[in-house]
Design a protein around this motif. Structure first.
Motif, PDB file in Angstrom:
ATOM      1  N   ILE A 242       0.874  -1.171   0.000  1.00 42.45           N
ATOM      2  CA  ILE A 242       0.000   0.000   0.000  1.00 42.45           C
ATOM      3  C   ILE A 242       0.908   1.217   0.000  1.00 42.45           C
ATOM      4  N   ASP A 243       0.932   1.935  -1.086  1.00 41.78           N
ATOM      5  CA  ASP A 243       1.850   3.072  -1.210  1.00 41.78           C
ATOM      6  C   ASP A 243       3.259   2.670  -0.816  1.00 41.78           C
ATOM      7  N   ASP A 244       3.685   1.539  -1.317  1.00 38.79           N
ATOM      8  CA  ASP A 244       5.026   1.027  -1.015  1.00 38.79           C
ATOM      9  C   ASP A 244       5.214   0.577   0.424  1.00 38.79           C
ATOM     10  N   ILE A 245       4.137   0.607   1.190  1.00 37.82           N
ATOM     11  CA  ILE A 245       4.253   0.042   2.544  1.00 37.82           C
ATOM     12  C   ILE A 245       3.841  -1.429   2.457  1.00 37.82           C
ATOM     13  N   PRO A 246       4.750  -2.328   2.802  1.00 41.02           N
ATOM     14  CA  PRO A 246       4.394  -3.742   2.736  1.00 41.02           C
ATOM     15  C   PRO A 246       3.425  -4.107   3.849  1.00 41.02           C
ATOM     16  N   PHE A 247       2.471  -4.962   3.516  1.00 43.00           N
ATOM     17  CA  PHE A 247       1.489  -5.389   4.514  1.00 43.00           C
ATOM     18  C   PHE A 247       1.228  -6.870   4.293  1.00 43.00           C
ATOM     19  N   VAL A 248       1.649  -7.671   5.251  1.00 43.91           N
ATOM     20  CA  VAL A 248       1.421  -9.114   5.154  1.00 43.91           C
ATOM     21  C   VAL A 248       0.706  -9.540   6.427  1.00 43.91           C
ATOM     22  N   PRO A 437       4.583 -13.105   0.386  1.00 49.43           N
ATOM     23  CA  PRO A 437       4.628 -12.710   1.792  1.00 49.43           C
ATOM     24  C   PRO A 437       6.053 -12.543   2.318  1.00 49.43           C
ATOM     25  N   GLU A 438       7.020 -13.097   1.607  1.00 52.95           N
ATOM     26  CA  GLU A 438       8.403 -12.999   2.072  1.00 52.95           C
ATOM     27  C   GLU A 438       9.120 -11.784   1.494  1.00 52.95           C
ATOM     28  N   CYS A 439       9.020 -11.628   0.158  1.00 53.86           N
ATOM     29  CA  CYS A 439       9.838 -10.582  -0.457  1.00 53.86           C
ATOM     30  C   CYS A 439       9.004  -9.535  -1.195  1.00 53.86           C
ATOM     31  N   LEU A 440       7.692  -9.699  -1.220  1.00 48.49           N
ATOM     32  CA  LEU A 440       6.765  -8.759  -1.836  1.00 48.49           C
ATOM     33  C   LEU A 440       6.894  -8.613  -3.342  1.00 48.49           C
ATOM     34  N   ALA A 441       7.563  -9.592  -3.960  1.00 47.99           N
ATOM     35  CA  ALA A 441       7.592  -9.613  -5.424  1.00 47.99           C
ATOM     36  C   ALA A 441       6.267 -10.185  -5.916  1.00 47.99           C
ATOM     37  N   ASN A 442       6.037 -10.141  -7.224  1.00 47.84           N
ATOM     38  CA  ASN A 442       4.829 -10.733  -7.775  1.00 47.84           C
ATOM     39  C   ASN A 442       4.882 -12.251  -7.651  1.00 47.84           C
ATOM     40  N   VAL A 443       3.711 -12.846  -7.690  1.00 48.15           N
ATOM     41  CA  VAL A 443       3.659 -14.303  -7.562  1.00 48.15           C
ATOM     42  C   VAL A 443       2.938 -14.918  -8.761  1.00 48.15           C
ATOM     43  N   ASN A 444       3.183 -16.193  -8.969  1.00 47.17           N
ATOM     44  CA  ASN A 444       2.495 -16.958 -10.008  1.00 47.17           C
ATOM     45  C   ASN A 444       1.575 -17.981  -9.379  1.00 47.17           C
TER      46      ASN A 444
END
Length: 612
Positions: A242-248, A437-444
């Motif tokens: 969210i606006d570059d704030i990671p949220f897991v 959830p670990e690195c906030l990259a896109n997932v497949n």
RNA sequence: CGGGGCGUAGCUCAGCCUGGUUAGAGCGCGUGCCUUGGGAGCACGAGGUCGCCCGUUCAAAUCGGGCCGCCCCGACCA
């Protein structure tokens, strides 16, 4: 083996009851035949493959310290009653009575039997650790068997059980199996992923699934595009930026040990920030719309000409007696495993009509603008109103209006409605907004076939069945267990599923029924015949596994069969024997090479080494 | 268990809607001929309780009902 003598019934046409490619090809190529729904005969070629898979499994199980045993298929009810699974497993177990009217089940798995064995024999820490395995038939009365060997009612499985004196030792045993499994699947030549999985009813500490990637698979998984994170959608956590704030959310929940109050404290600043963002934007105002008889998300989206992604839906659950009202994006589904964990709920079920009525909720039109009456009722019953993380993916969504035949468009969180909290409780789909959830990259999102599953069981069974040992300190303790399964017949199907072409199966060398398919093109030609016969004998002498097509069929017929069956190397003795040459074809590439007769063994040897 | 589809020769299917000689095709199988580098060709032949039961009818593979089996979707899945 001479094909003229072999039982290899091949078919030109696909069997009509087969849907997936592995099922079609295994039947057509003469590896299996159906007996009844979910029950198969495994024919000679199939049996060869099964034996090869078993032997690879044995090799590494033994190497990693497991010992092979044989347990009975027929198991007495007492053991299942003792562990509490006689009823839990329920209809999936095939149960029957003997002539004395005693109850039995055909074993779907053997935790009970093996724990019973161990509790009688293992007395001291000196006897531990121990790992026992067997390879045999398993029975599960599946609600719907399907896809040939993929989900059968009777199948061949390797099941191993480890016994340790404490958590650490159990962990060591677990990771030995983890390593052994990697070696096994590598040697079989499968393209697989190791994923974090749900421990299910077993409730152990951890669990990994070994999944062969294939579209026909029934396991769904989320894989990070960048880091090694890979998990079953049964448990996959979703992250968002969210606006570059990671949220897991789920990670934060775990950090606070599922204390909801502490969690809400922790996520407060993130949500505040999100609130500010929303306020800055000039989002359209809410708008009530008439939606007569549009109760499902499909209907509403269609009626209002919206994408499902722009709608939201509500689900009402009862968790340990408390009503839980959940809002999530219309194209997502509640993941009950995650929900149960997030709420630390022991029992979870969908609310019935009665509860909806009690809360004055209109099914199909539930939205977050709740009446005072409903809010009070939920509070009174210590319930919660939860937004799923998927709500954060869109700034405005269309919800139900809490009255029949109306929805409300452009509802914005904070501006228009309030929730008790935001949790991650939907099933991941790998869509764009979802992050690792670990690195906030896109997932497949991928699908696969579960071919192996390892579980850390802890003391689930040893406690229920009182399997104890005396430790070095003289105290009696429960044995810590692990269990490890590999679906042998399923591997056969999974291998075909990921290795075939328009002509048929392409077996990896390691589990191919034979290494070499020797074809005599025209056995009536004396020279061809004698050279083929000679080659056959010599190949056998040199220890190769050879299927020899000595049939008096037309060449095309034999080539088609060979490609269909899929043995890695074809040696074709044809008209080029006049020049002392035969051909060697690699099934996988369909490349043919002419080889001088006196170099043929060297060439075959090299080709085999290349294929290893 | 809910929804959908299918069941006719060993296999894949046509015929059924609109009931009516002896139920068909291709493949497979048997015999013979011919052919031998990508599932050939010709001839002859064997092979069927049209899933089972009940009903309608002068007459049922065909229409109606029930049952069974198989497949797909869903629910389910240590």
């Amino acid at each position: 083996m001479r094909m003229s003598k072999a039982f290899i019934p091949t078919l030109k046409e696909d069997p009509k009851d087969a849907e997936v490619i592995s099922h079609k090809l295994l039947v057509r190529a003469g590896f299996i035949r159906k007996v009844s729904s979910g029950l198969y005969n495994i024919l000679p070629l199939g049996t060869k493959v099964v034996e090869k898979i078993k032997n690879i499994i044995r090799k590494y199980m033994n190497e990693y310290g497991a010992q092979e045993i044989i347990m009975p298929i027929m198991t007495p009810s007492e053991l299942w009653i003792e562990s509490g699974r006689w009823n839990v497993y329920g209809k999936e177990m095939i149960k029957f009575k003997d002539r004395h009217d005693r109850d039995y089940a055909l074993g779907p798995t053997h935790e009970e039997v093996v724990t019973d064995l161990i509790r009688k024999e293992v007395k001291s820490y000196k006897d531990l650790p121990l790992n026992l395995y067997q390879i045999g038939q398993k029975f599960r009365d599946e609600i719907r068997p399907r896809f040939g060997l993929m989900r059968a009612r009777e199948f061949i499985m390797k099941d191993a059980y480890s016994f340790a004196k404490d958590e650490n030792e159990a962990k060591e045993e677990y990771f030995k199996m983890y390593e052994a499994y990697k070696k096994i699947f590598d040697e079989i030549g499968l393209n697989y992923e190791i994923i974090e999985a749900d421990t299910g009813e077993i409730g152990g500490k951890f669990s990994h699934e070994f999944v062969v990637l294939a579209d026909s698979g029934e396991s769904k998984l989320i894989k990070c595009k960048q880091c090694p994170y890979c998990a079953s959608t049964e448990i996959a956590k979703i992250g968002i930026k969210i606006d570059d704030i990671p949220f897991v959310p789920f990670k934060i929940l775990e950090e606070v040990n599922f204390d909801l109050e502490k969690y809400r404290e922790k996520v407060k600043s993130i949500l505040e920030k999100y609130k500010e963002t929303l306020e800055k934007e000039n989002l359209p105002q809410k708008e009530e719309v008439y939606t007569p008889n549009q109760e499902t998300i499909e209907d509403v989206a269609k009626y209002l000409n919206l994408s499902k992604e722009d709608t939201a839906k509500a689900m009402v659950y009862i968790a340990d007696g408390k009503p839980i009202l959940i809002f999530l994006r219309g194209d997502y589904e509640v993941n009950e495993i995650k929900l149960k964990r997030a709420l630390k709920a022991k029992e979870l079920s969908l609310a019935d009509e009665k509860l909806l009525k009690e809360l004055s909720l209109e099914k199909g039109y539930i939205g977050p603008l709740l009446s005072q009456e409903t809010l009070e009722k939920i509070k009174e019953k210590q319930g919660l109103i939860i937004g799923d993380i998927s709500l954060l993916s869109k700034k405005a969504l269309c919800f139900g209006a809490n009255k029949k035949d109306y929805h409300i468009k452009n509802l914005v969180m904070f501006r228009d409605y309030k929730l008790d909290t935001i949790l991650d409780i939907s099933e991941a789909q790998g869509k764009d907004w979802e992050r690792c959830p670990e690195c906030l990259a896109n997932v497949n999102f991928k699908k696969g076939i579960e071919v192996g599953h390892i579980f850390m069981l802890g003391d689930r069974y040893s406690k229920a069945m009182n399997a104890t040992f005396v430790d070095r300190d003289g105290k009696e303790k429960y044995i810590i267990m692990g269990c490890y399964g590999i679906g042998v017949t399923r591997i056969m199907a999974a291998s075909v599923e990921q290795s075939f072409d328009k002509d048929g199966i392409i077996w990896p060398l390691s589990i191919a029924p034979y290494q070499v398919h020797l074809i005599c093109v025209n056995p009536k030609d004396e020279k061809q015949k004698s050279i083929a016969e000679e080659l056959y004998k010599e190949l056998l002498n040199r220890g190769y596994e050879v299927l020899y097509d000595d049939r008096e069929e037309r060449p095309g017929f034999k080539f088609k069969d060979a490609d269909l069956i899929g043995i890695p190397i074809q040696v074709i003795v044809g008209k080029k024997v006049k020049n002392n040459k035969v051909e060697v074809k690699v099934r996988k590439t369909q490349e043919k090479m002419e080889v001088e007769l006196d170099k043929i063994f060297e060439y075959i040897n090299n080709t085999i080494n290349m294929l290893k």
